[in-house]
Design an enzyme around this catalytic site. Structure first.
Site, short mmCIF file in Angstrom:
data_model
loop_
_atom_site.label_atom_id
_atom_site.label_comp_id
_atom_site.label_asym_id
_atom_site.label_seq_id
_atom_site.Cartn_x
_atom_site.Cartn_y
_atom_site.Cartn_z
CE LYS A 1 -1.15 10.46 8.48
NZ LYS A 1 -1.94 9.74 7.42
CE1 TYR B 1 1.85 13.33 9.02
CE2 TYR B 1 2.57 13.88 6.76
CZ TYR B 1 2.00 13.12 7.50
OH TYR B 1 1.38 11.86 6.92
CB SER C 1 -0.16 6.66 8.65
OG SER C 1 0.01 7.45 7.61
CE1 TYR D 1 -3.26 5.08 6.00
CE2 TYR D 1 -2.92 2.88 5.29
CZ TYR D 1 -2.34 4.11 5.90
OH TYR D 1 -1.11 4.33 6.24
CB VAL E 1 3.15 3.67 3.55
CG1 VAL E 1 1.92 4.16 3.02
CG2 VAL E 1 3.77 5.02 4.30
N1 GLN Z 1 4.64 9.94 5.37
C1 GLN Z 1 3.66 9.27 4.64
C2 GLN Z 1 2.73 10.48 4.05
O1 GLN Z 1 2.59 11.36 4.52
C3 GLN Z 1 2.86 8.49 5.74
C4 GLN Z 1 1.48 8.02 5.04
C5 GLN Z 1 0.98 6.62 5.48
O2 GLN Z 1 1.69 5.90 6.19
N2 GLN Z 1 -0.08 6.55 5.03
O3 GLN Z 1 2.48 10.52 3.05
#
Ligand code: GLN
Length: 406
Positions: free
Chosen positions: A71, A192, A68, A244, A262
């Site tokens: 992003k 993505y 994430s 988050y 994550v």
């Molecule tokens: N690839 C993961 C997802 O889209 C990334 C999520 C994350 O790092 N929170 O679920």
């Protein structure tokens, strides 16, 4: 003489040791088997300053998937490519207060922000490319420019994300139904998934963060990666939405824009100063690296990084004031960086001294001024105009042109 090493890396090593000694329980992400294979013990901390120096401690060469954290940087690329109006027409800028993979759309059908999956999939879709591969390649090159080295994708992780990615497909489908997403669901999510599977280490994250800290210019390669305003906008969203559904608590406690993933990485930014990358795979209950959060809390506290805490009084920009009654002259010797606060003090003191002494000439000696900001020039320009209007003379001694209020 023995090699000096450096105090920053040694301070980081102490932070890692202190956090290791504490109790910060976490669990490896296991929604795909590849992430559950991470070494739970690996722990690293890196920083890159806006002067382009990098520092690292711990397992700073261990690669992990960016997840994430991507992003934030893909959002920056989308803003650079389309401008803020076109991007915010499709993705909002409000914290969702919900889990990263929640079904979270505002009244206009936009995902709440680009740091949750729904929003991130939309921002990814905004990166130009006729196919998912082309779009991903453009993202890979953009994120590599942020890191200052070629990043590559862990294809096994990307393949498992795709194999288990139905929730993300569903989010993309909802975004498409509301008009936030153009193009096909598969094109958006496949790019993505691969962007999330880019491999980085903590020093990569530090340099990526430092690029945002440094107004969009990678301080190691000296290349401008995104416009200044894009760095600002990205950091703003990292502040409000980067951690988050603990983003509020994070801003409250740590006070730095940040983004976690994550994979166990976190990037944090001290604007104007440096980027920090931290990695430890076990995650806390909301999905942030448990030790990573602890390390950044400790660093924020120990290094005084919280953005909203300013305990130190600025050094006065006026180092001396001389009043010559015979020539009716007030001379102010200035120093340092003349910013808004400094200009305010200079203007205040100039007006007070000129009025109190009835002097006819104001001399500003800027020989020791290191630099001045645009707003300072604006305020001082206004001061000069009023001095002249009041019938007094103004003389600016500015041998290096560092004050330059013209
Ligand atoms: N690839 C993961 C997802 O889209 C990334 C999520 C994350 O790092 N929170 O679920």
């Amino acid at each position: 003489m023995a090699a000096l090493g450096n105090p920053v890396s040694r301070a980081f090593a102490r932070v890692l040791a202190d956090v290791r000694a504490g109790d910060h329980p976490g669990r490896l992400a296991d929604y795909i088997p590849e992430l559950a294979k991470a070494d739970p013990d690996a722990f690293a901390l890196s920083a890159a300053s806006v002067s382009g120096h990098t520092y690292a401690a711990g397992d700073s060469t261990v690669p992990f998937t960016i997840q994430s954290i991507s992003k934030a940087f893909v959002y920056a690329l989308a803003l650079a490519e389309h401008g803020v109006a076109a991007v915010t027409a499709r993705v909002g800028v409000e914290p969702s207060g919900e889990a990263f993979n929640a079904i979270s759309f505002d009244a206009q059908g936009r995902p709440a922000n680009p740091m949750i999956n729904a929003g991130a999939i939309v921002t990814t879709s905004l990166i130009a490319g006729a196919t998912a591969d082309e779009r991903f390649e453009r993202i890979r090159r953009g994120l590599s420019a942020f890191a200052g080295r070629e990043l590559r994708c862990d294809e096994a992780v990307a393949a498992s994300e795709s194999a288990t990615g139905d929730r993300n497909r569903a989010l993309a489908m909802l975004a498409r139904s509301s008009g936030a997403l153009d193009g096909t669901v598969d094109d958006a999510v496949e790019a993505y998934f691969r962007q999330c599977a880019l491999l980085v280490d903590t020093t990569d994250l530090a340099v990526m963060g430092a690029t945002l800290a440094n107004d969009g210019v990678n301080p190691v390669t000296d290349r401008r990666i995104v416009p200044s305003i894009v760095a600002r906008d990205t950091l703003s969203l990292m502040s409000s939405c980067g951690m988050y559904d603990r983003s509020g608590q994070w801003l409250f406690d740590v006070g730095l824009p940040a983004k976690s993933g994550v994979g166990g990485g976190i990037v944090a930014v001290a604007p104007g100063e440096y980027g920090i990358g931290v990695f430890s795979a076990p995650l806390d209950a909301v999905g942030n690296s448990a030790r990573g959060v602890a390390a950044l809390r400790m660093l924020s506290e120990g290094f005084g990084l919280h953005l909203f805490r300013h305990p130190d009084r600025p050094v006065s920009p006026v180092q001396a004031v001389e009043i010559d009654a015979r020539t009716e002259t007030v001379t102010m010797r200035l120093r340092g960086v003349v910013d808004f606060v400094a200009a305010e003090q200079i203007a205040y003191q100039a007006a007070e001294t000129m009025d109190a002494t009835g002097s006819r000439t104001l001399v500003l000696d800027a020989a020791d001024v290191a630099a001045s900001t645009r707003v300072a020039a604006l305020l001082l320009g206004d001061l000069f105009a009023h001095v002249r209007e009041a019938g007094a003379d103004i003389v600016v001694v500015d041998p290096e042109g560092t004050l330059d209020p013209s």
